[in-house]
Design an enzyme around this catalytic site. Structure first.
Site, PDB file in Angstrom:
ATOM      1  N   HIS A  59      40.453  36.969  26.175  1.00 37.49           N
ATOM      2  CA  HIS A  59      41.191  36.492  27.342  1.00 37.49           C
ATOM      3  C   HIS A  59      42.460  35.768  26.880  1.00 37.49           C
ATOM      4  O   HIS A  59      42.676  35.540  25.685  1.00 37.49           O
ATOM      5  CB  HIS A  59      40.316  35.563  28.181  1.00 37.49           C
ATOM      6  CG  HIS A  59      39.186  36.267  28.880  1.00 37.49           C
ATOM      7  ND1 HIS A  59      38.381  35.646  29.812  1.00 37.49           N
ATOM      8  CD2 HIS A  59      38.731  37.542  28.785  1.00 37.49           C
ATOM      9  CE1 HIS A  59      37.470  36.508  30.257  1.00 37.49           C
ATOM     10  NE2 HIS A  59      37.664  37.663  29.644  1.00 37.49           N
ATOM     11  N   GLU A  61      43.540  32.654  27.019  1.00 36.73           N
ATOM     12  CA  GLU A  61      43.423  31.401  26.287  1.00 36.73           C
ATOM     13  C   GLU A  61      43.072  31.643  24.820  1.00 36.73           C
ATOM     14  O   GLU A  61      43.602  30.975  23.921  1.00 36.73           O
ATOM     15  CB  GLU A  61      42.345  30.518  26.938  1.00 36.73           C
ATOM     16  CG  GLU A  61      42.642  30.141  28.384  1.00 36.73           C
ATOM     17  CD  GLU A  61      42.068  31.136  29.392  1.00 36.73           C
ATOM     18  OE1 GLU A  61      41.781  30.723  30.524  1.00 36.73           O
ATOM     19  OE2 GLU A  61      41.907  32.328  29.028  1.00 36.73           O
ATOM     20  N   CYS A  87      37.641  30.665  32.377  1.00 37.10           N
ATOM     21  CA  CYS A  87      36.297  31.068  32.809  1.00 37.10           C
ATOM     22  C   CYS A  87      35.245  30.173  32.170  1.00 37.10           C
ATOM     23  O   CYS A  87      35.432  29.611  31.090  1.00 37.10           O
ATOM     24  CB  CYS A  87      36.052  32.535  32.486  1.00 37.10           C
ATOM     25  SG  CYS A  87      36.059  32.914  30.717  1.00 37.10           S
ATOM     26  N   CYS A  96      35.966  30.680  28.198  1.00 37.36           N
ATOM     27  CA  CYS A  96      37.240  30.206  27.655  1.00 37.36           C
ATOM     28  C   CYS A  96      37.349  28.682  27.726  1.00 37.36           C
ATOM     29  O   CYS A  96      38.004  28.067  26.884  1.00 37.36           O
ATOM     30  CB  CYS A  96      38.404  30.845  28.406  1.00 37.36           C
ATOM     31  SG  CYS A  96      38.568  32.618  28.071  1.00 37.36           S
ATOM     32  N   LEU A 220      46.786  63.776  38.729  1.00 32.70           N
ATOM     33  CA  LEU A 220      46.714  62.413  39.257  1.00 32.70           C
ATOM     34  C   LEU A 220      46.497  61.372  38.155  1.00 32.70           C
ATOM     35  O   LEU A 220      45.753  60.407  38.314  1.00 32.70           O
ATOM     36  CB  LEU A 220      45.624  62.298  40.325  1.00 32.70           C
ATOM     37  CG  LEU A 220      46.002  62.950  41.670  1.00 32.70           C
ATOM     38  CD1 LEU A 220      44.814  62.998  42.602  1.00 32.70           C
ATOM     39  CD2 LEU A 220      47.169  62.224  42.317  1.00 32.70           C
ATOM     40  N   ARG A 223      51.793  59.848  33.706  1.00 34.71           N
ATOM     41  CA  ARG A 223      52.517  60.570  32.667  1.00 34.71           C
ATOM     42  C   ARG A 223      53.953  60.086  32.513  1.00 34.71           C
ATOM     43  O   ARG A 223      54.550  60.252  31.458  1.00 34.71           O
ATOM     44  CB  ARG A 223      52.560  62.074  32.996  1.00 34.71           C
ATOM     45  CG  ARG A 223      51.200  62.714  33.130  1.00 34.71           C
ATOM     46  CD  ARG A 223      51.297  64.206  33.441  1.00 34.71           C
ATOM     47  NE  ARG A 223      52.072  64.470  34.651  1.00 34.71           N
ATOM     48  CZ  ARG A 223      51.589  64.353  35.881  1.00 34.71           C
ATOM     49  NH1 ARG A 223      50.344  63.967  36.082  1.00 34.71           N
ATOM     50  NH2 ARG A 223      52.355  64.619  36.930  1.00 34.71           N
ATOM     51  N   GLY A 314      46.991  63.428  51.459  1.00 34.97           N
ATOM     52  CA  GLY A 314      47.739  64.100  52.512  1.00 34.97           C
ATOM     53  C   GLY A 314      47.722  63.312  53.804  1.00 34.97           C
ATOM     54  O   GLY A 314      47.054  62.275  53.923  1.00 34.97           O
ATOM     55  N   LEU A 317      44.061  62.439  55.485  1.00 34.75           N
ATOM     56  CA  LEU A 317      43.274  61.348  54.919  1.00 34.75           C
ATOM     57  C   LEU A 317      44.016  60.027  55.065  1.00 34.75           C
ATOM     58  O   LEU A 317      43.402  58.988  55.332  1.00 34.75           O
ATOM     59  CB  LEU A 317      42.950  61.624  53.445  1.00 34.75           C
ATOM     60  CG  LEU A 317      41.996  60.634  52.770  1.00 34.75           C
ATOM     61  CD1 LEU A 317      40.680  60.525  53.537  1.00 34.75           C
ATOM     62  CD2 LEU A 317      41.725  61.045  51.323  1.00 34.75           C
TER      63      LEU A 317
END
Length: 387
Positions: A59, A61, A87, A96, A220, A223, A314, A317
């Protein structure tokens, strides 16, 4: 003449911690994006900096403590600036707050209390009990607001138990996303397309529908922007029609493994087994309409530790998500062209009154190349960010 030394302004130090936190975008999920600075006891020197790494790694810290050690600095009596409460629980890594105590840190300045119920003030309490001074910025301070915005998905998952849903759309100025013959590549320019991939990269997962899979056979993936890992992929496929040869199964490994989650509304053991053999996880979540229960899907994705969900689908949806009140934010790219008749941004309604529409508030409006990028939030959906 003796040179006068001045302590570094606390607001400047927290701003630098926030700059560190921004480096965790696309890296730290499902953990929050956190940055940390460790400053000498006299406030004159930054001893170490760091930001949260990939899940299971250090993390912010811990990274700052390691950075200080690598530079040969003692942190005894130092002050730690962190953009979220350290945390206090044993998760993929150790607490942490205990690491800061053990290192001899004498003061911690934080922007926010962690909304995770497993922390939620316990990190602060443990440090105070150990004699560490703890200062938490006012909830309406610019740095506290910036930290919440940076972690909008994490706060959503912890408080609302659902991801932050961002619906991305690209259209002409008159709202056409595809011509009547289906042609849609490319309405917006190269800069907007690259920017859209950067927004994909910051999400925990990208969601699309079976219509897009069948019509476009998309990857999807990310790139056109740098990313340390690929976001997971979610497919809404009520009748389990995803082709086994779809290109989305061939995304190259990049960082942590990319999960493919397919949600359906029917039983088809043979097809399910075939899809799972290709690496997908299939789950039935039928709704009353015979289609996937989208609200239940979001709750399930929260259980899978999805913070930000990037919706690229689309108009049908898109319309379903909007009609059910499940969209939090719209990311819209508008090209400076008129295309006339064709597919629109979303399909829902028809409405009988203007007030029944989805009310939005513009969050940002910017030029990206030759196109316009609008980020607009559904009214009231971000109220959990402003306690």
């Amino acid at each position: 003449m003796m040179k006068t030394l001045h302590t570094l302004p606390p607001t400047l130090l927290m701003d630098e911690a926030l700059a560190q936190a921004r480096q965790a975008v696309g890296l730290s999920d499902p953990n929050p994006r956190v940055g940390s600075l460790i400053v000498s006891s006299d406030g004159l020197q930054v001893l170490g900096t760091g930001h949260t790494q990939a899940a299971g790694s250090a993390h912010a810290e811990i990274m700052a403590l390691r950075d200080a050690a690598a530079k040969g600095h003692s942190v005894t009596g130092a002050t730690a600036y962190v953009t979220l409460e350290p945390c206090s629980h044993q998760g993929r890594t150790g607490p942490c707050c205990d690491a800061l105590i053990a290192a001899g840190i004498k003061k911690v300045v934080a922007t926010l209390t962690d909304p995770n119920p497993r922390v939620a003030g316990q990190g602060f309490a443990r440090m105070r009990a150990a004699g560490v001074a703890v200062e938490v910025l006012p909830t309406d301070s610019p740095q506290a607001r910036a930290s919440r915005e940076l972690n909008i998905g994490f706060f959503s998952r912890m408080i609302r138990k659902t991801p932050w849903v961002r619906m991305k759309m690209a259209a002409s100025l008159d709202g056409t996303t595809a011509l009547e013959n289906g042609v849609s590549q490319w309405i917006t320019g190269a800069a907007a397309r690259s920017d859209g991939h950067a927004w994909r990269a910051r999400a925990s997962a990208v969601l699309t529908g079976i219509g897009t899979v069948l019509e476009d056979d998309p990857m999807l993936d990310v790139r056109l922007a740098a990313t340390p890992r690929q976001p997971h992929l979610v497919i809404v496929d009520s009748r389990l029609e995803t082709p086994l040869e779809a290109r989305l199964f061939n995304t190259p490994a990049h960082g942590q493994p990319r999960q493919i989650w397919i949600y359906c509304a029917v039983e088809n053991p043979e097809k399910q087994a075939a899809l799972e053999a290709r690496g997908a996880q299939v789950k039935q979540l039928p709704g009353p309409s015979g289609k996937v229960d989208l609200a239940a899907l979001l709750r399930d994705l929260a259980q899978r530790e999805v913070n930000e969900l990037h919706l690229e689908a689309g108009h049908k949806l898109n319309g379903s998500f909007l009609r059910e009140g499940l969209v939090d934010e719209c990311l819209v790219y508008l090209a400076p062209k008129l295309l006339g008749r064709g597919a629109g941004l979303s399909s829902f309604g028809p409405l009988t009154a203007l007030e029944d529409g989805v009310s939005l508030a513009f969050h940002t409006v910017e030029r990206v190349g030759e196109d316009l990028r609008i980020v607009a939030r559904v009214a009231g959906h971000d109220r959990f960010l402003h306690p």
